[in-house]
Enzyme design. Sequence first.
Site, PDB file in Angstrom:
ATOM      1  N   LYS A 161       0.873  -1.189   0.000  1.00  0.00           N
ATOM      2  CA  LYS A 161       0.000   0.000   0.000  1.00  0.00           C
ATOM      3  C   LYS A 161       0.900   1.225   0.000  1.00  0.00           C
ATOM      4  O   LYS A 161       1.418   1.635   1.026  1.00  0.00           O
ATOM      5  CB  LYS A 161      -0.891  -0.022   1.245  1.00  0.00           C
ATOM      6  CG  LYS A 161      -2.252   0.617   1.097  1.00  0.00           C
ATOM      7  CD  LYS A 161      -2.320   2.108   0.970  1.00  0.00           C
ATOM      8  CE  LYS A 161      -1.955   2.963   2.137  1.00  0.00           C
ATOM      9  NZ  LYS A 161      -1.815   4.392   1.686  1.00  0.00           N
ATOM     10  N   CYS A 174      13.193  10.148   7.917  1.00  0.00           N
ATOM     11  CA  CYS A 174      12.946   9.703   9.295  1.00  0.00           C
ATOM     12  C   CYS A 174      14.186   9.856  10.167  1.00  0.00           C
ATOM     13  O   CYS A 174      14.087  10.157  11.344  1.00  0.00           O
ATOM     14  CB  CYS A 174      12.441   8.273   9.306  1.00  0.00           C
ATOM     15  SG  CYS A 174      13.483   7.149   8.373  1.00  0.00           S
TER      16      CYS A 174
HETATM   17  P1  NDP Z   1       1.538   8.431   7.763  1.00  0.00           P
HETATM   18  O1  NDP Z   1       2.222   7.693   8.824  1.00  0.00           O
HETATM   19  O2  NDP Z   1       0.139   8.831   7.978  1.00  0.00           O
HETATM   20  O3  NDP Z   1       1.573   7.603   6.361  1.00  0.00           O
HETATM   21  C1  NDP Z   1       2.424   6.524   6.068  1.00  0.00           C
HETATM   22  C2  NDP Z   1       1.608   5.434   5.387  1.00  0.00           C
HETATM   23  O4  NDP Z   1       0.617   4.927   6.282  1.00  0.00           O
HETATM   24  C3  NDP Z   1       0.853   5.915   4.162  1.00  0.00           C
HETATM   25  O5  NDP Z   1       0.816   4.896   3.182  1.00  0.00           O
HETATM   26  C4  NDP Z   1      -0.514   6.163   4.739  1.00  0.00           C
HETATM   27  O6  NDP Z   1      -1.522   6.194   3.786  1.00  0.00           O
HETATM   28  C5  NDP Z   1      -0.667   5.006   5.676  1.00  0.00           C
HETATM   29  N1  NDP Z   1      -1.695   5.175   6.688  1.00  0.00           N
HETATM   30  C6  NDP Z   1      -2.203   6.334   7.203  1.00  0.00           C
HETATM   31  N2  NDP Z   1      -3.151   6.082   8.119  1.00  0.00           N
HETATM   32  C7  NDP Z   1      -3.273   4.734   8.183  1.00  0.00           C
HETATM   33  C8  NDP Z   1      -4.108   3.849   8.934  1.00  0.00           C
HETATM   34  N3  NDP Z   1      -4.996   4.279   9.808  1.00  0.00           N
HETATM   35  N4  NDP Z   1      -3.968   2.511   8.740  1.00  0.00           N
HETATM   36  C9  NDP Z   1      -3.058   2.035   7.866  1.00  0.00           C
HETATM   37  N5  NDP Z   1      -2.275   2.818   7.115  1.00  0.00           N
HETATM   38  C10 NDP Z   1      -2.353   4.150   7.278  1.00  0.00           C
HETATM   39  O7  NDP Z   1       2.388   9.643   7.397  1.00  0.00           O
HETATM   40  P2  NDP Z   1       1.902  11.019   6.786  1.00  0.00           P
HETATM   41  O8  NDP Z   1       2.084  10.882   5.356  1.00  0.00           O
HETATM   42  O9  NDP Z   1       0.558  11.456   7.207  1.00  0.00           O
HETATM   43  O10 NDP Z   1       2.898  11.951   7.530  1.00  0.00           O
HETATM   44  C11 NDP Z   1       2.647  12.306   8.877  1.00  0.00           C
HETATM   45  C12 NDP Z   1       3.919  12.409   9.625  1.00  0.00           C
HETATM   46  O11 NDP Z   1       4.512  11.116   9.719  1.00  0.00           O
HETATM   47  C13 NDP Z   1       4.962  13.247   8.957  1.00  0.00           C
HETATM   48  O12 NDP Z   1       4.781  14.590   9.185  1.00  0.00           O
HETATM   49  C14 NDP Z   1       6.185  12.703   9.583  1.00  0.00           C
HETATM   50  O13 NDP Z   1       6.366  13.264  10.846  1.00  0.00           O
HETATM   51  C15 NDP Z   1       5.889  11.241   9.735  1.00  0.00           C
HETATM   52  N6  NDP Z   1       6.438  10.409   8.661  1.00  0.00           N
HETATM   53  C16 NDP Z   1       7.491   9.650   8.948  1.00  0.00           C
HETATM   54  C17 NDP Z   1       8.055   8.871   7.982  1.00  0.00           C
HETATM   55  C18 NDP Z   1       9.219   8.019   8.253  1.00  0.00           C
HETATM   56  O14 NDP Z   1       9.936   7.619   7.329  1.00  0.00           O
HETATM   57  N7  NDP Z   1       9.468   7.662   9.497  1.00  0.00           N
HETATM   58  C19 NDP Z   1       7.570   8.872   6.596  1.00  0.00           C
HETATM   59  C20 NDP Z   1       6.400   9.701   6.406  1.00  0.00           C
HETATM   60  C21 NDP Z   1       5.882  10.419   7.418  1.00  0.00           C
HETATM   61  P3  NDP Z   1      -1.955   7.609   3.134  1.00  0.00           P
HETATM   62  O15 NDP Z   1      -0.792   8.059   2.351  1.00  0.00           O
HETATM   63  O16 NDP Z   1      -3.094   7.247   2.319  1.00  0.00           O
HETATM   64  O17 NDP Z   1      -2.279   8.513   4.283  1.00  0.00           O
END
Ligand code: NDP
Length: 506
Positions: free
Chosen positions: A191, A300
């Site tokens: 996903k 990250c």
């Molecule tokens: P998310 O953690 O929301 O997204 C990462 C993945 O999880 C995406 O594919 C997202 O889908 C999916 N996802 C979101 N909600 C759910 C759920 N309830 N159940 C299962 N899967 C889910 O990151 P964001 O893109 O919203 O970013 C938010 C914050 O997360 C950032 O500001 C940053 O701080 C952090 N982040 C950290 C990362 C890392 O590498 N550690 C990478 C990205 C973000 P969808 O895209 O459809 O929302």
Amino acid sequence: MTVSEIRTELERLKTSPEGVALMYIAGEWTAASDGGTRDLIDPGTGETIGRVAEATTADALRAIAAARAAFDGGPWSQTHAHDRAKLLFRIADALEANADEFARIETLNAGKPLRETEADVADAANCFRYYAGLATKPHGESFDVPAPSQTFTVREPIGVCGQIVPWNYPLLMAAWKLAPALAAGNVCILKPSELTPLTALRLAQLFDEAGLPHGVLSVVTGAGPVAGAALAESHDVDKIAFTGGTSTGRTIMQAATGNLKKISLELGGKSPNIVFADADFETAVDYALLAIYAGCGQVCSAGSRLILDSAIDDRFIARLVERAQTIVVGNGFDRATEMGPLISAQHLEKVERYIALGRSEGAKLVCGGGRPAGAADRGYYLAPTIFTDTTPQMRIVREEIFGPVLVVQRFATEAEAIALANDTPYGLAGAVFTQDAARAHRVVRALRAGITWINTYHPTYNEAPWGGYKQSGIGRELGTYGFDEYTEVKQINVNLAIEPSGWFAG
Ligand code: NDP
């Protein structure tokens, strides 16, 4: 290269007659069950670049059912490791053969500069190659037990793996998850982030062309709370692997309790980069910039807290600001660009809110804080930003901002540096810059973090484990550790003295 020329890259994707990029479920290219679509935006211009099928829960469940059937009845998990390796080697070769195209699609969809996406494609190809090699290496152990028994272990695939990846490294995170999982004989449902699904779909085409049996890989494009949640909740999914934000990780962990799925989580960070006064000055300045501004801070493991020796702080900050102000911020397709845009308008607003918060908390803004001079009118650009005069309690010091915002914390002693570095709920990464070898090792050993560097920042290797302490995650990706995360260990005992046990007298 013009935008229309770049868009021709998208023509290789499988699309509906209306031009909607289709999902890949059980070997078929398919629209959403309700016909839903989502617009995709180029972060560099804010323009719509195309549409993609928006999965419903029913679509996710269809992918899960196909994966279940493929694992339980299909040949993949019983194939010889040698054959799985051959297929993964083919994927690595195909990625390299199409590297320019993959890099351009990624730049268009995620905004990252070409030099970053080109490196990501090369890393992804090497990841597939690494796990292709590992597939055929020995994985079991034998044990000398106090009995006439030949006792040994084998590693077996876990089963159906739901793999949820974010938007900052769309292709590379897919590779980190698919390569070890498929090498070990699992079946996968990927996903991608709703914002950046295109390279994952193109990758699925490569798998299809390489002859991966249908059902072994599906790519479901849709919203996290719909498609992602379906994967996390389903009792037919045996493992969830997730990279993303810590709060989403918590939600996924809760959803996974129903059938006690195996989980691995790679979450956020607020990683410390400690610079002592005896460090090589220009090297430390250079890496402090790389630590936070590579990937526009949307990494990250970003070194988002500079823990700086007060003996050199004014000189160091002056040089840091001087160099940060010369970073070329711009469109990822411009070869001169050194830092691209943030991923979305929504994320830009979030990072801008943190900058406003930093000011209201009393930190001193010494660099950036707004749109960079000369940036395009459209697109989600932000100048490299630095706050000094912070306190450990400030939210800009404690929370992951995930943008090009560096906070500086000053220390007077080694013990204080370590205490500041570890004063965080996260524990993903950390670095120390010093020319005192003993101190470098002492400090790195004291860091409560999973990935550490001495006199460098950010290098990442397919061969070495990646993952966090504390609230930065559970489990490890990459290396042999990443392979083990996709296997169950089975103990096998062979009786070498075939005769009655004599336990019962009668
Ligand atoms: P998310 O953690 O929301 O997204 C990462 C993945 O999880 C995406 O594919 C997202 O889908 C999916 N996802 C979101 N909600 C759910 C759920 N309830 N159940 C299962 N899967 C889910 O990151 P964001 O893109 O919203 O970013 C938010 C914050 O997360 C950032 O500001 C940053 O701080 C952090 N982040 C950290 C990362 C890392 O590498 N550690 C990478 C990205 C973000 P969808 O895209 O459809 O929302």
